[in-house]
Design an enzyme around this catalytic site. Structure first.
Site, PDB file in Angstrom:
ATOM      1  N   GLN A 129      36.543 -31.338 -73.519  1.00  0.00           N
ATOM      2  CA  GLN A 129      35.276 -31.874 -74.017  1.00  0.00           C
ATOM      3  C   GLN A 129      35.269 -32.099 -75.527  1.00  0.00           C
ATOM      4  O   GLN A 129      34.452 -32.858 -76.034  1.00  0.00           O
ATOM      5  CB  GLN A 129      34.112 -30.939 -73.644  1.00  0.00           C
ATOM      6  N   ASN A 135      31.264 -27.963 -71.425  1.00  0.00           N
ATOM      7  CA  ASN A 135      30.933 -29.261 -70.844  1.00  0.00           C
ATOM      8  C   ASN A 135      29.470 -29.392 -70.448  1.00  0.00           C
ATOM      9  O   ASN A 135      28.988 -30.495 -70.265  1.00  0.00           O
ATOM     10  CB  ASN A 135      31.831 -29.548 -69.634  1.00  0.00           C
ATOM     11  N   THR A 147      56.863 -38.536 -59.799  1.00  0.00           N
ATOM     12  CA  THR A 147      56.954 -39.798 -60.537  1.00  0.00           C
ATOM     13  C   THR A 147      55.683 -39.993 -61.357  1.00  0.00           C
ATOM     14  O   THR A 147      54.575 -39.797 -60.861  1.00  0.00           O
ATOM     15  CB  THR A 147      57.143 -40.976 -59.549  1.00  0.00           C
ATOM     16  N   CYS A 196      29.296 -30.564 -57.852  1.00  0.00           N
ATOM     17  CA  CYS A 196      30.500 -30.322 -57.069  1.00  0.00           C
ATOM     18  C   CYS A 196      30.806 -31.578 -56.262  1.00  0.00           C
ATOM     19  O   CYS A 196      30.051 -32.540 -56.290  1.00  0.00           O
ATOM     20  CB  CYS A 196      30.366 -29.085 -56.198  1.00  0.00           C
TER      21      CYS A 196
HETATM   22  N1  PLP Z   1      37.655 -28.920 -68.274  1.00  0.00           N
HETATM   23  C1  PLP Z   1      36.452 -29.361 -68.675  1.00  0.00           C
HETATM   24  C2  PLP Z   1      35.767 -28.656 -69.794  1.00  0.00           C
HETATM   25  C3  PLP Z   1      35.853 -30.455 -68.051  1.00  0.00           C
HETATM   26  O1  PLP Z   1      34.647 -30.863 -68.457  1.00  0.00           O
HETATM   27  C4  PLP Z   1      36.534 -31.089 -66.997  1.00  0.00           C
HETATM   28  C5  PLP Z   1      35.952 -32.227 -66.267  1.00  0.00           C
HETATM   29  O2  PLP Z   1      34.783 -32.468 -66.270  1.00  0.00           O
HETATM   30  C6  PLP Z   1      37.793 -30.594 -66.611  1.00  0.00           C
HETATM   31  C7  PLP Z   1      38.322 -29.518 -67.272  1.00  0.00           C
HETATM   32  C8  PLP Z   1      38.558 -31.209 -65.472  1.00  0.00           C
HETATM   33  O3  PLP Z   1      39.197 -32.395 -65.884  1.00  0.00           O
HETATM   34  P1  PLP Z   1      39.605 -33.507 -64.788  1.00  0.00           P
HETATM   35  O4  PLP Z   1      38.321 -34.128 -64.330  1.00  0.00           O
HETATM   36  O5  PLP Z   1      40.469 -34.465 -65.556  1.00  0.00           O
HETATM   37  O6  PLP Z   1      40.356 -32.821 -63.720  1.00  0.00           O
END
Ligand code: PLP
Length: 350
Positions: free
Chosen positions: A148, A120, A206, A293
């Site tokens: 990603q 990411n 749900t 964060c």
């Molecule tokens: N995994 C990757 C590679 C991500 O880039 C992200 C979010 O940026 C996530 C997991 C987490 O996903 P979510 O924001 O839907 O919890």
């Protein structure tokens, strides 16, 4: 938006047997087909969750394997899913070291391996099917966080060789707060959320019908558009060429590896990512740091640190993501704003 607002009107509970409940159930099941289509799986393999974070946690904590091996560049929702995670290193381009994975695996009978499809922060694509093959040879399960890669690369669960795969709606244009874990039939998934037994007992609660509806619509669109996603690479390459030509000291992280077509990770040593992001925001450009964060504070990137960069780079890299709406003119505007900022910041530093 249309799918979400239509689903908001379907106020029945999908578990209710009356007609209002059945209408909501139809929305959930139509979405399941579209998400299954995007991942190349039977809809029954799709477990809807509250997003990628929950799907990663469910995969690693629910798969019943005691030992968890993950690449050092995974998203924090993988790295922090359990206390006993073991890290597999990456090379200087941010590609997972398969030799190290093989050496660490040993007897994988009680192990799950997790390697993301694409990172990411850098967009670097990982050798997922080879990692999956190594995991399986050793008897381990294999999980892939494909959050990603979805919508940008053709996804096929069985070609990737995964037993478990994570998707998130908001990375493909759907709403935030919806995602899915794809779970192969042979995985005995133990639920983390226990209760009413929704999602065939794999995730009680749900269903978030509007979120799932938006996810389904986005998945349908992403499946149709994935073939043209590669066109963004030309624009991304132009962006990088211009940045390198115009901004002394700038460097592209992960440039030596295959990357997603829309992502560029640019480091400007000595100028914190936070400062860069704020200046670019003022100029009208929304870019991110490696890892933001929840407090909004930018920390040095664990991904860049794992690639061997020291803080001067790991705390000074921004991620620029392009989308279908971007043009050459946007690239020129961005480069001009970035160059002017870099000049000012350099002058201040000097
Ligand atoms: N995994 C990757 C590679 C991500 O880039 C992200 C979010 O940026 C996530 C997991 C987490 O996903 P979510 O924001 O839907 O919890």
């Amino acid at each position: 938006m249309e799918a979400v607002s239509h689903a908001l009107g379907a106020w029945g509970n999908p578990s209710s047997v009356h007609s209002y409940g059945r209408a909501a159930r139809r929305i959930v099941e139509d979405s399941r087909r579209h998400v299954g289509g995007l991942a190349g799986v039977d809809p029954a393999a799709v477990v809807f969750t509250s997003g990628g974070t929950e799907a990663n946690n469910l995969a690693l904590r629910g798969c019943g394997r005691a030992r968890i091996l993950v690449s050092a560049i995974e998203h924090l929702s993988v790295l922090e899913a359990a206390n006993n995670i073991e890290l597999i290193p990456v090379d200087e381009n941010g590609v997972v070291d398969l030799k190290a994975l093989q050496a660490t695996l040993g007897d994988g009978g009680d192990t799950v391996v997790s390697v993301m499809l694409a990172n990411n922060e850098t967009g670097v694509i990982q050798p997922v099917s080879r990692a999956a093959a190594l995991a399986h040879e050793a008897g381990a399960l294999f999980h892939c966080d494909a959050v990603q890669g979805a919508g940008r690369l053709k996804l096929d669960f069985s070609t990737l060789g995964a037993d478990l795969m994570t998707l998130s709606a908001h990375k493909i244009g759907g709403p935030k707060g919806a995602g899915a874990l794809i779970a192969a039939d042979h995985v005995q998934l133990g639920a983390i959320n226990r209760g009413g037994g929704q999602e065939r007992g794999r995730r009680s609660g749900t269903e978030n019908v509007p979120g799932i509806a938006g996810f389904g619509a986005a998945a349908e669109q992403a499946s149709a558009e994935v073939a043209s996603a590669g066109n963004l690479a030309a624009l991304r390459d132009r962006l990088e060429e211009r940045v390198l030509a115009e901004i002394p000291g700038a460097r592209i992280v992960g440039a030596g590896a295959a990357r997603l077509p829309n992502t560029s990770c640019i480091a400007l040593p000595g100028i914190s990512a936070e400062t860069q992001i704020m200046a670019l925001d003022l100029a009208g450009f929304a870019v991110s740091a490696g890892s933001a964060c929840s407090s909004g504070k930018v920390k040095p990137s664990h991904v860049l640190a794992a690639m061997g960069f020291d803080n001067d780079i790991a705390a000074c890299a921004i991620r620029v993501s392009l989308g279908a709406g971007n043009s050459e003119a946007d690239i020129e505007g961005f480069v001009a704003a970035y160059r002017d900022f870099a000049k000012r910041a350099g002058a201040t530093a000097a």
